[in-house]
Scaffold this active site. Structure first.
Site, mmCIF file in Angstrom:
data_model
loop_
_atom_site.group_PDB
_atom_site.id
_atom_site.type_symbol
_atom_site.label_atom_id
_atom_site.label_comp_id
_atom_site.label_asym_id
_atom_site.label_seq_id
_atom_site.Cartn_x
_atom_site.Cartn_y
_atom_site.Cartn_z
ATOM 1 C CB CYS A 185 -0.839 -0.068 1.265
ATOM 2 S SG CYS A 185 -1.543 1.470 1.769
ATOM 3 C CB THR A 187 -3.010 4.745 1.250
ATOM 4 O OG1 THR A 187 -3.671 3.946 0.282
ATOM 5 C CG2 THR A 187 -3.971 5.776 1.788
ATOM 6 N N GLY A 241 -2.111 -10.154 3.778
ATOM 7 C CA GLY A 241 -1.860 -10.348 2.358
ATOM 8 C C GLY A 241 -0.400 -10.655 2.117
HETATM 9 P P1 5GP Z 1 -0.634 -6.755 4.267
HETATM 10 O O1 5GP Z 1 -1.078 -7.960 5.011
HETATM 11 O O2 5GP Z 1 -0.043 -7.067 2.944
HETATM 12 O O3 5GP Z 1 0.231 -5.861 5.094
HETATM 13 O O4 5GP Z 1 -1.960 -5.897 3.992
HETATM 14 C C1 5GP Z 1 -3.040 -6.402 3.250
HETATM 15 C C2 5GP Z 1 -4.042 -5.288 3.058
HETATM 16 O O5 5GP Z 1 -3.493 -4.210 2.309
HETATM 17 C C3 5GP Z 1 -5.252 -5.681 2.222
HETATM 18 O O6 5GP Z 1 -6.173 -6.474 2.934
HETATM 19 C C4 5GP Z 1 -5.810 -4.330 1.832
HETATM 20 O O7 5GP Z 1 -6.598 -3.752 2.854
HETATM 21 C C5 5GP Z 1 -4.555 -3.494 1.693
HETATM 22 N N1 5GP Z 1 -4.209 -3.268 0.278
HETATM 23 C C6 5GP Z 1 -4.095 -4.190 -0.701
HETATM 24 N N2 5GP Z 1 -3.748 -3.607 -1.869
HETATM 25 C C7 5GP Z 1 -3.682 -2.293 -1.632
HETATM 26 C C8 5GP Z 1 -3.384 -1.154 -2.439
HETATM 27 O O8 5GP Z 1 -3.085 -1.237 -3.631
HETATM 28 N N3 5GP Z 1 -3.442 0.050 -1.813
HETATM 29 C C9 5GP Z 1 -3.765 0.182 -0.494
HETATM 30 N N4 5GP Z 1 -3.825 1.407 0.021
HETATM 31 N N5 5GP Z 1 -4.004 -0.877 0.297
HETATM 32 C C10 5GP Z 1 -3.971 -2.091 -0.264
#
Ligand code: 5GP
Length: 360
Positions: A185, A187, A241
């Site tokens: 992400c 953001t 994820g």
């Molecule tokens: P991780 O476990 O990889 O740290 O976080 C997974 C979460 O990242 C997902 O469930 C979703 O909420 C968020 N996420 C997935 N793809 C994106 C993206 O392209 N942009 C943003 N802002 N959040 C994402």
């Protein structure tokens, strides 16, 4: 202009305090719990670890492994209606699989068709919008709860008490909490918006539990111990994820690359090391927009990244590691059942979490 002076915390800012316990062995702990929901009348027994609805890990293949382990999978929303119907009719998906939808008309239609035509199959729905603060999310929650009183409805993403409360009272069972914590992400870089994940869980779980709802902590799990910290802070579910990215069963081909190492063999040649990778990408990344839609609309910026992550072992092995870490934490703090973790957790606020002296 306002500023909240209290420092907000992330997983890396705390450690869990060990306590005297009556548990003699990790095998005495129960890493499942019975989930009872505010609106959905069903009960589910499982471990609230859930794979994110991202294209490479929110897949049918991963879902099968999660189900077998009594854990959850949120399928990504780019499967066609036919693909979803085939999967839910050939597997027993009623407990551990969530179907994802956004706010697009075709997403809504696809989910309504499944709920109407296959009423005894999958009725766990995740309305997934990166920013659940927009009014259309609440409107959709109200509409769906009226139309389908029995569905298990997860909605996100939020990071503050007032929206969590509002969405639960509007008909959501579980609020997916986290903005900007995700590994893929961007953001926070692009918008400046976000909230550290541990403080998000504290606040959102507190308000959700007070009115019979639940929360799913979404994003930011870096180490296995962070799963215990998320449950300890009050999360009912923990969505991940990046942690599963690169596992053998994740979608995508294995990419093999050769690297020249700074060592010389007996012939005086530089050694070549072979490494294997898989692709992982944010669902708001430009790559995702191009792959799953017709490209990036001009009013949007990419808020996700594209990475090649080193190949990992099979997902079953990763799940065993997660359960092993959880059981050990529970033994340290005297929590016999998964549900007891938050009651038994006291956090130390720390400046340094890990000794990284031997890490590259
Ligand atoms: P991780 O476990 O990889 O740290 O976080 C997974 C979460 O990242 C997902 O469930 C979703 O909420 C968020 N996420 C997935 N793809 C994106 C993206 O392209 N942009 C943003 N802002 N959040 C994402």
């Amino acid at each position: 202009m306002k500023i909240y002076e209290q420092t907000e915390l992330d997983f890396k800012d705390v450690l869990i305090k060990p306590k005297r316990s009556y548990i003699n062995s990790r095998s005495e702990t129960d890493v499942t719990r019975e989930y009872k929901f505010k609106w959905c009348p069903r009960k589910i027994i499982g471990t609230g670890v859930i794979t994110a609805n991202m294209a490479t890990v929110g897949t049918f293949e991963i879902a099968k492994h999660m189900m077998q382990n009594k854990m959850f999978c949120c399928l990504h929303k780019h499967y066609s209606l036919d693909e979803l119907i085939k999967f839910i009719t050939e597997n027993d998906c009623s407990e551990y699989v969530f179907l994802s939808m956004g706010l697009r008309d075709d997403d809504i239609e696809k989910i309504y068709t499944i709920l109407d035509q296959y009423p005894d199959k999958c009725r766990n729905i995740c309305i997934d919008v990166p920013n659940a603060y927009i009014p259309r999310v609440k409107e959709l929650v109200i509409r769906m709860r009226q139309k389908y009183p029995d569905i298990l409805l997860m909605v996100g993403n939020a990071v503050t008490a007032e929206l969590v409360e509002d969405l639960i009272l509007s008909g959501a069972d579980i609020i997916k909490c986290g903005i900007g914590s995700g590994s893929a992400c961007t953001t926070r870089r692009m918008t400046g918006v976000g909230r550290p994940q541990l403080s998000t869980i504290f606040e959102c779980a507190d308000v959700a539990h007070g009115i019979g709802g639940m929360i799913c902590s979404d994003g930011g799990i870096v180490h296995i111990g962070d799963v215990a910290k998320a449950f300890g802070a009050g999360a009912d579910f923990v969505m991940m994820g990046g942690f599963f990215a690169g596992c053998l069963e994740a979608a995508g081909d294995i990419i093999t690359k050769k690297f020249q190492v700074n060592q010389i063999d007996e012939n005086g040649e530089f050694l070549i090391e072979t490494k294997q990778f898989k692709v992982f990408y944010g669902m708001s990344s430009e790559y995702a927009q191009k792959t799953h839609y017709c490209g990036m609309p001009s009013y949007r910026a990419s808020e996700g990244r594209f990475v090649e992550v080193p190949l990992k072992p099979s997902i079953d092995r990763l799940l065993q590691d997660i359960l092993g870490g959880l059981r050990s934490c529970m033994t340290y703090i005297g929590a016999r059942r998964l549900k007891d973790i938050s009651k038994c957790t006291t956090f130390y606020r720390v400046n340094t979490q890990l000794n990284t002296v031997f890490e590259k």
